[in-house]
Design an enzyme around this catalytic site. Structure first.
Site, PDB file in Angstrom:
ATOM      1  N   ASP A 115     -10.350   3.107  10.831  1.00 31.28           N
ATOM      2  CA  ASP A 115      -9.635   1.997  11.497  1.00 31.28           C
ATOM      3  C   ASP A 115     -10.153   1.723  12.943  1.00 31.28           C
ATOM      4  O   ASP A 115      -9.081   1.224  13.692  1.00 31.28           O
ATOM      5  CB  ASP A 115      -7.974   2.098  11.297  1.00 31.28           C
ATOM      6  CG  ASP A 115      -7.478   2.066   9.800  1.00 31.28           C
ATOM      7  OD1 ASP A 115      -7.615   1.114   8.969  1.00 31.28           O
ATOM      8  OD2 ASP A 115      -7.196   3.036   9.306  1.00 31.28           O
ATOM      9  N   ASP A 131      -9.757  -2.845   1.445  1.00 26.30           N
ATOM     10  CA  ASP A 131      -9.770  -2.345   2.977  1.00 26.30           C
ATOM     11  C   ASP A 131     -11.143  -1.909   3.024  1.00 26.30           C
ATOM     12  O   ASP A 131     -11.554  -1.006   2.110  1.00 26.30           O
ATOM     13  CB  ASP A 131      -8.591  -1.442   3.061  1.00 26.30           C
ATOM     14  CG  ASP A 131      -8.636  -0.873   4.493  1.00 26.30           C
ATOM     15  OD1 ASP A 131      -9.611  -0.698   4.978  1.00 26.30           O
ATOM     16  OD2 ASP A 131      -7.478  -1.071   5.005  1.00 26.30           O
ATOM     17  N   ASP A 186      -7.166  -5.175   9.551  1.00 25.39           N
ATOM     18  CA  ASP A 186      -6.469  -3.943   9.535  1.00 25.39           C
ATOM     19  C   ASP A 186      -7.148  -2.747  10.426  1.00 25.39           C
ATOM     20  O   ASP A 186      -8.129  -2.056   9.865  1.00 25.39           O
ATOM     21  CB  ASP A 186      -6.347  -3.285   8.038  1.00 25.39           C
ATOM     22  CG  ASP A 186      -5.359  -2.071   8.178  1.00 25.39           C
ATOM     23  OD1 ASP A 186      -4.791  -1.638   9.096  1.00 25.39           O
ATOM     24  OD2 ASP A 186      -5.438  -1.332   7.024  1.00 25.39           O
ATOM     25  N   GLU A 240      -3.096  -2.917  -2.763  1.00 29.59           N
ATOM     26  CA  GLU A 240      -4.081  -2.187  -1.786  1.00 29.59           C
ATOM     27  C   GLU A 240      -4.521  -0.820  -2.282  1.00 29.59           C
ATOM     28  O   GLU A 240      -3.691   0.133  -2.349  1.00 29.59           O
ATOM     29  CB  GLU A 240      -3.863  -2.231  -0.378  1.00 29.59           C
ATOM     30  CG  GLU A 240      -4.969  -1.535   0.393  1.00 29.59           C
ATOM     31  CD  GLU A 240      -4.659  -1.484   1.913  1.00 29.59           C
ATOM     32  OE1 GLU A 240      -3.546  -1.850   2.363  1.00 29.59           O
ATOM     33  OE2 GLU A 240      -5.341  -1.349   2.865  1.00 29.59           O
ATOM     34  N   TRP A 260       1.006  -1.160  -0.034  1.00 31.63           N
ATOM     35  CA  TRP A 260       0.103  -0.102   0.039  1.00 31.63           C
ATOM     36  C   TRP A 260       0.928   1.273   0.105  1.00 31.63           C
ATOM     37  O   TRP A 260       1.817   1.422   0.844  1.00 31.63           O
ATOM     38  CB  TRP A 260      -0.801   0.016   1.278  1.00 31.63           C
ATOM     39  CG  TRP A 260      -1.553   1.517   1.381  1.00 31.63           C
ATOM     40  CD1 TRP A 260      -2.690   1.942   0.305  1.00 31.63           C
ATOM     41  CD2 TRP A 260      -1.211   2.392   2.292  1.00 31.63           C
ATOM     42  NE1 TRP A 260      -2.845   3.294   1.054  1.00 31.63           N
ATOM     43  CE2 TRP A 260      -2.194   3.331   2.103  1.00 31.63           C
ATOM     44  CE3 TRP A 260      -0.162   2.554   3.496  1.00 31.63           C
ATOM     45  CZ2 TRP A 260      -2.100   4.559   2.662  1.00 31.63           C
ATOM     46  CZ3 TRP A 260      -0.343   3.520   4.247  1.00 31.63           C
ATOM     47  CH2 TRP A 260      -1.159   4.687   3.775  1.00 31.63           C
ATOM     48  N   LYS A 315      -7.054   2.825  -2.253  1.00 30.46           N
ATOM     49  CA  LYS A 315      -7.336   3.754  -1.488  1.00 30.46           C
ATOM     50  C   LYS A 315      -8.131   5.006  -1.910  1.00 30.46           C
ATOM     51  O   LYS A 315      -7.908   5.424  -3.070  1.00 30.46           O
ATOM     52  CB  LYS A 315      -6.593   4.247  -0.286  1.00 30.46           C
ATOM     53  CG  LYS A 315      -6.746   4.917   0.923  1.00 30.46           C
ATOM     54  CD  LYS A 315      -5.606   4.946   1.909  1.00 30.46           C
ATOM     55  CE  LYS A 315      -6.224   5.924   2.979  1.00 30.46           C
ATOM     56  NZ  LYS A 315      -5.330   5.778   4.272  1.00 30.46           N
ATOM     57  N   HIS A 324      -8.655  -6.288   3.996  1.00 33.11           N
ATOM     58  CA  HIS A 324      -8.276  -5.645   5.088  1.00 33.11           C
ATOM     59  C   HIS A 324      -9.358  -5.249   5.839  1.00 33.11           C
ATOM     60  O   HIS A 324     -10.217  -4.386   5.450  1.00 33.11           O
ATOM     61  CB  HIS A 324      -7.565  -4.347   4.673  1.00 33.11           C
ATOM     62  CG  HIS A 324      -5.939  -4.519   4.800  1.00 33.11           C
ATOM     63  ND1 HIS A 324      -4.943  -3.523   4.739  1.00 33.11           N
ATOM     64  CD2 HIS A 324      -5.167  -5.788   4.863  1.00 33.11           C
ATOM     65  CE1 HIS A 324      -3.890  -4.070   4.825  1.00 33.11           C
ATOM     66  NE2 HIS A 324      -3.933  -5.370   4.923  1.00 33.11           N
TER      67      HIS A 324
HETATM   68  C1  RNT Z   1      -3.656   2.467   5.155  1.00 26.47           C
HETATM   69  C2  RNT Z   1      -3.906   1.028   4.661  1.00 26.47           C
HETATM   70  C3  RNT Z   1      -2.659  -0.004   5.120  1.00 26.47           C
HETATM   71  C4  RNT Z   1      -2.354   0.404   6.564  1.00 26.47           C
HETATM   72  C5  RNT Z   1      -1.382  -0.744   7.029  1.00 26.47           C
HETATM   73  C6  RNT Z   1      -0.666  -0.146   8.261  1.00 26.47           C
HETATM   74  O1  RNT Z   1      -4.727   3.083   4.723  1.00 26.47           O
HETATM   75  O2  RNT Z   1      -5.103   0.535   5.269  1.00 26.47           O
HETATM   76  O3  RNT Z   1      -3.075  -1.167   4.943  1.00 26.47           O
HETATM   77  O4  RNT Z   1      -3.380   0.579   7.209  1.00 26.47           O
HETATM   78  O5  RNT Z   1      -0.690  -1.127   6.214  1.00 26.47           O
HETATM   79 ZN    ZN Z   2      -5.478  -1.501   4.910  1.00 30.58          ZN
END
Ligand code: RNT
Ligand code: ZN
Length: 418
Positions: free
Chosen positions: A296, A259, A326, A226, A185, A228, A286
Site C-alpha cells: 500500500d 486492488d 487505496d 474485493e 473486503w 485478495k 483500488h
Molecule cells: C486490504 C484491502 C482493503 C483496505 C481498506 C482499508 O488489503 O485492500 O481495501 O485496504 O479497505
Molecule cells: Zn483495497
C-alpha cells in the site's frame, strides 16, 4: 504570453499533428471522478475507538507527526489536500469513520444519522461520498475470521454490520444525489495450510447471499466485493480469493474490486479490466502500489498506473470503472501522500486522454507492430507536462511542485501544533 501558455501552445500543436485535441483531453479528464481513501489521513484508525490497533492483515508503517486524531482534523486535512488536486473528488469512508454523536456505537449497529455530518461537510465542499464496510480492527475479528467464521453468532454480527452499512450507503447516495459505491473486503484467511477450504468459502458465500438479499435502489448504492491473495497472518489461504469473488460477482451481478496489491507480484490489474468488463457491468479499482507485496505505498506515476488509465480511456470505460485509491503511508506527511497519489491518478488519466489511440489501433490491426512500438515509445517524450500544467491551471490548483509549499506551511501552522 506566459511560459505556461507558450509551452502549452507548443504541446497543443505537436499533439494536434497526431490528431489529438489537447483541449478535449483536458475537458474529459476533468469529468472523471476519483474516490480518495479517507484512511490515508489517520493510518486507518477511524473514530469508533481511535486507540484500537489496526488489524486484518494490513499494516501502516511510520510515525510521521501530525496524524489526524479526530473527525474535524481529518476533514480539515482532506479539504486541504483536495484543494491541491485537480478534478472531481469523492471521499471513500470506512464505517469506522462514523460521527458517533458522543455515543458508543457497536460495530453492528451504525445508523444513517452517524453520517449526516459527513454528508453536510461533503456537500459544502463539493465532494462525493463512497463507503466501505469495516470487517477488521475489532475483537470479533481478532482470530482472523468474520463472514466465514465457524461461529454462527460471529457471522451474524458481521452480516448485521454489512446490512446496516448498505442501508447507510443508500441513505448517503440519496442525500448526495450521487450513487454511493460500497466496497466489501473481508480479511478472512489462514496463517497456515487449512484442511477445509471449502467449508469456509461456502460460509462466506452464504454470508454474502444474506447481505445482498436486501435489495436497494442501484441509483443510490451499488456493492463491490474485493478479493485478495494473502494478508499478514493469512499467508496460506485467503477465503475471499480472486476466483471466489469473480465467480460471486458474475453470478450475482455485484461489482468486483481489483486492488493493485492483491495479486501475484507480476500480475497487473490493468490486464484484468478488459476481461472483467466482458462479464460484469461495472468494477471498482483500488489503485495502490505494491512494493514486493501488498504494501500500500503511495501511488506513483509509473507504467502500471498509465496502463490502468489507458485501459479505461481507450475502451471508453469511464462510466463502468469506478476509480478508488487505496494506500496508506504513515512515514511521510499524510496530506502530501494524498496529493501525490491523487495527482498521479489524474495525471495518468490525462496522459491516456492524449493518446492517438485510433492510429495505434490501426497499426495493430495492420499487424504493423513496428509502428505501434515506435509511436508508443515516442509518445513518452511528447510535451505531456505542458498539458498537465495547463490542466492544473484551468482547475485552479497549483502547478508542478508549487503545491508542496502549501503543504509545508499547513504542516507548520496546523499539523505541528497537534
Ligand atoms: C486490504 C484491502 C482493503 C483496505 C481498506 C482499508 O488489503 O485492500 O481495501 O485496504 O479497505
Ligand atoms: Zn483495497
Amino acid at each position: 504570453m506566459s511560459t505556461t501558455e507558450k509551452t502549452y501552445e507548443y504541446a497543443k500543436e505537436l499533439y494536434a499533428k497526431l490528431g489529438v485535441d489537447t483541449e478535449k483531453a483536458i475537458a474529459e479528464t476533468a469529468k472523471i471522478p476519483i474516490s480518495i481513501q479517507c484512511w490515508q489521513g489517520d493510518d486507518v484508525h477511524g473514530f469508533e475507538n481511535p486507540d484500537a490497533a489496526l488489524s486484518g492483515g494490513i499494516q501502516t508503517t511510520g510515525n510521521y507527526p501530525g496524524r489526524a486524531t479526530n473527525i474535524d482534523q481529518l476533514r480539515d486535512d482532506f479539504t486541504k489536500a483536495a484543494s491541491l488536486i485537480p478534478g472531481i473528488k469523492r471521499i471513500s469512508l470506512h464505517e469506522i469513520y462514523l460521527d458517533n454523536l458522543g455515543e458508543n456505537v457497536p460495530r453492528n449497529e451504525p445508523q444513517p444519522k452517524h453520517f449526516d455530518s459527513w454528508i453536510e461537510w461533503a456537500k459544502k465542499n463539493g465532494f462525493g461520498i463512497d463507503f466501505n464496510t469495516t470487517f477488521m480492527s475489532h475483537p470479533l475479528a481478532s482470530d482472523g475470521f468474520t463472514l466465514s467464521h465457524h461461529d454462527e453468532g460471529i457471522r451474524s454480527f458481521w452480516i448485521e454490520h454489512a446490512l446496516n452499512c448498505r442501508k447507510i450507503a443508500a441513505y448517503i447516495g440519496e442525500k448526495m444525489g450521487s450513487t454511493c459505491i460500497t466496497n466489501h473486503w473481508t480479511p478472512d484467511g489462514f496463517k497456515d495450510i487449512p484442511v477445509d477450504r471449502l467449508a469456509y468459502r461456502a460460509r462466506l458465500k452464504d454470508s454474502y447471499d444474506k447481505i445482498f438479499a436486501l435489495k436497494l435502489d442501484p441509483k443510490y448504492t451499488r456493492d463491490s466485493i474485493e478479493s485478495k491473495l494473502f494478508g499478514i497472518g493469512a499467508e496460506s489461504c485467503t477465503i475471499g480469493s480472486h476466483e471466489f469473488l469473480m465467480g460471486y460477482a458474475v453470478k450475482n451481478n455485484t461489482l468486483l474490486t481489483f486492488d493493485a496489491g492483491h495479486f501475484h507480484p507480476t500480475e497487473q490489474i490493468s490486464d484484468k479490466i478488459s476481461s472483467a468488463l466482458l462479464f460484469l457491468d461495472e468494477i471498482l479499482l483500488h489503485v495502490s502500489r505494491p512494493v514486493r507485496w501488498d504494501s500500500d505505498h503511495v501511488v506513483i506515476f509509473d507504467d502500471e498506473l498509465k496502463y490502468i488509465a489507458l485501459e479505461i480511456v481507450r475502451n471508453g470505460f469511464e462510466d463502468r470503472v469506478h476509480i478508488g485509491l487505496d494506500y496508506f503511508d504513515a512515514s511521510i506527511n499524510r496530506i502530501a501522500a494524498w496529493v501525490i497519489g491523487s495527482r498521479n491518478m489524474q495525471k495518468a488519466l490525462l496522459y491516456a486522454k492524449l493518446e492517438p489511440t485510433a492510429l495505434l489501433r490501426k497499426y495493430e490491426n495492420d499487424m504493423d507492430y513496428t509502428s505501434r512500438l515506435a509511436l508508443l515509445e515516442e509518445l513518452k517524450s511528447y510535451p505531456f507536462a505542458a498539458v498537465w500544467d495547463r490542466y492544473c491551471e484551468t482547475q485552479n490548483v497549483p502547478q508542478r511542485n508549487d503545491w508542496l509549499c502549501e503543504v509545508k506551511s499547513y504542516e507548520n501552522n496546523v499539523l505541528s501544533k497537534r
